[in-house]
Design a protein around this motif. Sequence first.
Motif, short mmCIF file in Angstrom:
data_model
loop_
_atom_site.label_atom_id
_atom_site.label_comp_id
_atom_site.label_asym_id
_atom_site.label_seq_id
_atom_site.Cartn_x
_atom_site.Cartn_y
_atom_site.Cartn_z
N GLY A 12 8.34 20.94 -58.87
CA GLY A 12 7.30 20.10 -58.27
C GLY A 12 7.29 20.15 -56.76
O GLY A 12 6.37 19.67 -56.12
N LEU A 56 7.78 22.54 -53.17
CA LEU A 56 7.84 23.92 -52.69
C LEU A 56 8.40 24.03 -51.29
O LEU A 56 8.37 25.08 -50.68
CB LEU A 56 6.47 24.61 -52.81
N HIS A 57 8.95 22.92 -50.77
CA HIS A 57 9.55 22.97 -49.44
C HIS A 57 10.97 23.51 -49.56
O HIS A 57 11.82 22.83 -50.12
CB HIS A 57 9.59 21.57 -48.83
N ILE A 84 12.87 25.24 -46.90
CA ILE A 84 13.64 25.60 -45.70
C ILE A 84 14.99 24.87 -45.68
O ILE A 84 16.02 25.46 -45.37
CB ILE A 84 12.83 25.32 -44.41
N LEU A 116 12.16 17.55 -50.87
CA LEU A 116 11.73 16.99 -49.59
C LEU A 116 10.87 15.74 -49.75
O LEU A 116 10.72 14.95 -48.84
CB LEU A 116 10.95 18.04 -48.78
N LEU A 117 10.28 15.58 -50.93
CA LEU A 117 9.34 14.47 -51.12
C LEU A 117 9.92 13.40 -52.05
O LEU A 117 10.62 13.72 -53.00
CB LEU A 117 8.03 14.99 -51.73
N THR A 118 9.58 12.15 -51.75
CA THR A 118 10.04 11.07 -52.63
C THR A 118 9.41 11.19 -54.01
O THR A 118 9.94 10.69 -54.99
CB THR A 118 9.68 9.70 -52.04
N THR A 119 8.25 11.86 -54.06
CA THR A 119 7.58 12.00 -55.36
C THR A 119 8.20 13.10 -56.21
O THR A 119 7.99 13.15 -57.42
CB THR A 119 6.09 12.31 -55.18
N THR A 120 8.95 14.02 -55.58
CA THR A 120 9.54 15.11 -56.37
C THR A 120 11.04 14.92 -56.57
O THR A 120 11.61 15.46 -57.51
CB THR A 120 9.32 16.48 -55.69
N VAL A 174 12.56 12.57 -57.74
CA VAL A 174 12.82 11.93 -59.04
C VAL A 174 13.01 12.97 -60.15
O VAL A 174 13.67 12.69 -61.15
CB VAL A 174 11.69 10.96 -59.44
#
Lengths: 497, 224
Positions: free
Chosen positions: B112, B114-115, B117, B162-166, B168
């Motif tokens: 979910g 794609l960051h 780095i 990197l995201l709070t939505t991913t 999880v």
Amino acid sequence: MKDHFTVHLEPLGKKVEVPEGTPLKDVLFSYGVEFPCGGKGICGGCRVKVLKGDVSFDERHRSLLEKLNLDFSWRLACQSYVTGDVTLEIGQFDTFILADSSPFLFKPQEGYGIAFDLGTTTMVTQLVNLKTGKVIGVETAVNPQAQHGADVISRIEYAVLQDGQATLTRLVREKFATMIHRLIRKAGGIAPEKIVVVGNTVMHHLFCGRDLTPMASYPFETPEGGACHFTPEELGLKTDDHTDIEFLPVLGSFVGSDILAGILATGMAESKDPLILVDLGTNGEIVVGNRDRILCASTAAGPAFEGTNIHMGMRATTGAISSVTRSEEAIRVHIIGNEKARGICGSGLIDAIAVFLETGKIDIGGRIKGESGRIDLTPEVFLTQKDIRELQLAKGAVASGIQILRETLGFAPEDIRNVYVSGAFGSFINLENTRRIGLLKYPADKIIKMGNTALLGAKMSLFENGDKIRDILQKTIHLSLETNPDFQDIFAENMIF
Amino acid sequence: MVDILEKLTIVVKRGKADKNSPYPPDLKGQDGADELTAEALKMGFTPDEVLQKALVKGMHLIGEDFSAGRAFVPEMLMAAKAMKAAMKHIEPFFKSGSVKQKGTVIMGTVQGDLHDIGKNLVAMMIEGAGWKVVDLGSDTSFEKFLAALEEYPDAIVGMSALLTTTMVNMKGITEKIKEVSPKTIVMVGGAPLSQDFCTQIGADFYSPDPQGATEYLDALVKSA
């Protein structure tokens, strides 16, 4: 002697109490007034007429007014400070001033229209007389969803993972209705012909009640990003039934109709020469193109430009250091509202880093020299090493996005006619410093600060039949920057000062 | 002639890949990691000496600078490039078995997201600390982690978001990994994570920076 004065703003009927010496620019900015030349006093776009009381002005101001053929009942807001109780008429609301300082040519129509910019942080709406093109009312508010997260990702998280979508939709629609009712009431109860709403993709989905789940993870698609029409009843509006309410469609992924409106405002889809539009907010949206083809992308710029994630960061409001300059060895700061500094906003951060790069206190890698790991700006406000790292990430992301889109279209930097900068703090930034820190690597005379292009584009679309919007949608392609194989190297290179 | 290893340590830390690379400007025209590694081997240093006494040391130094805020992403990536230029000369000895790696780490940005780095930086540091890294890229599902685990059963798994939505999505993947292979160690990292989150999803280790991950891995080798 009073140390606070009242400023009355017409035709808005607004009253604000501010400390003596407050720049008028700071007062007017929050009401959607644009400063097309960036506050240099040369375009006359921010002119205000003194109806009652006075705003003192000096020789220089006088000669600027003469050059612009304005009589001495006018003042340039960008050059003025509050020196007493005063009633002002905002000249700009008579005509839309476009980026090149030319008024927008509109087809006069019967009735009234409302343009609404639904931002993640702030909401601003203007009531427009469609016959004269005049703005006759404005309302602003803080987005009530902010209590459930400052940025779009935390709103998605609240909506999707904490089952809060219905709450967010209700909150924003209630505030929307309150603002529209107030606008209409103050204008004497007119019935608007149409209301055009623009906002980023997450705001679009939340306002329209569309499922945000696809926006929570890769590939961040927007199958439900089309235009949404509402009747007044559906949104709880007590207005005439015939009012058409439209939320303009999104461009793809995190690039929403606020950017669509921005493209309309810049005239990119009709321009032979390539143009760039950069919105310096949390998402750092970037658009590059001309009448043949337009590419757009969003960068995870992070909220550094808006002061979030910066140790003493804050939005561009009273108490924020909004600019930093150096004369001889002394560092000077400008504080919004002329009060004691409480923090620093995005424009101040850019200036500070540019100044300290020049003095050598910060090296090209972004490191603060010396052992303290911080730089004091005032007795209260300082920058940390981490603040500089946050800014490097943000400016690196934006600069990389511009580079990748431009190169994908096959344009060299010199091919670009103009770079339009929009976004809440765009009007305050110092262009030379923007270039110095490598955020926008274009000559200052090519960069145009456009202020709120979302609201401007929404206003323009009140006069349109939809052809221009369809033309933009057809020409514009969304690009995912992270999938570019060279992204990592380009990003790293653009992080260096 | 011990100082060639010291020189090599410095060029790795400073990110000077080879003689022709323009970065860093003050080392222009001087030998980089590529030339110095070849020379050190020619002078008779063993590949293991070159790896441990120069390359690992150089990466450790840049990792320390990163943790302390003295260096940032660009410097780390340049150091990693220098490391890679040097590793070209060392890698043949891994295959022949004359140099041993500390173990294998399977890494991926979680499904979910794609960051990658951040994950790449950690992978480079771990590789630079003497481990074999199997990089699964971004948007990595449980199935991809499982396939890699089947190939390298003793590997450690590292996951990033990197995201709070991913982030999880790490929970389900960690649970499934633990279910099929209870002994597998799972490390997690990424901007929105915390030690609390790591504990909550049943992962074994969290570090806010790459240096912490390499130190944890080295401690595992020592305690084994």
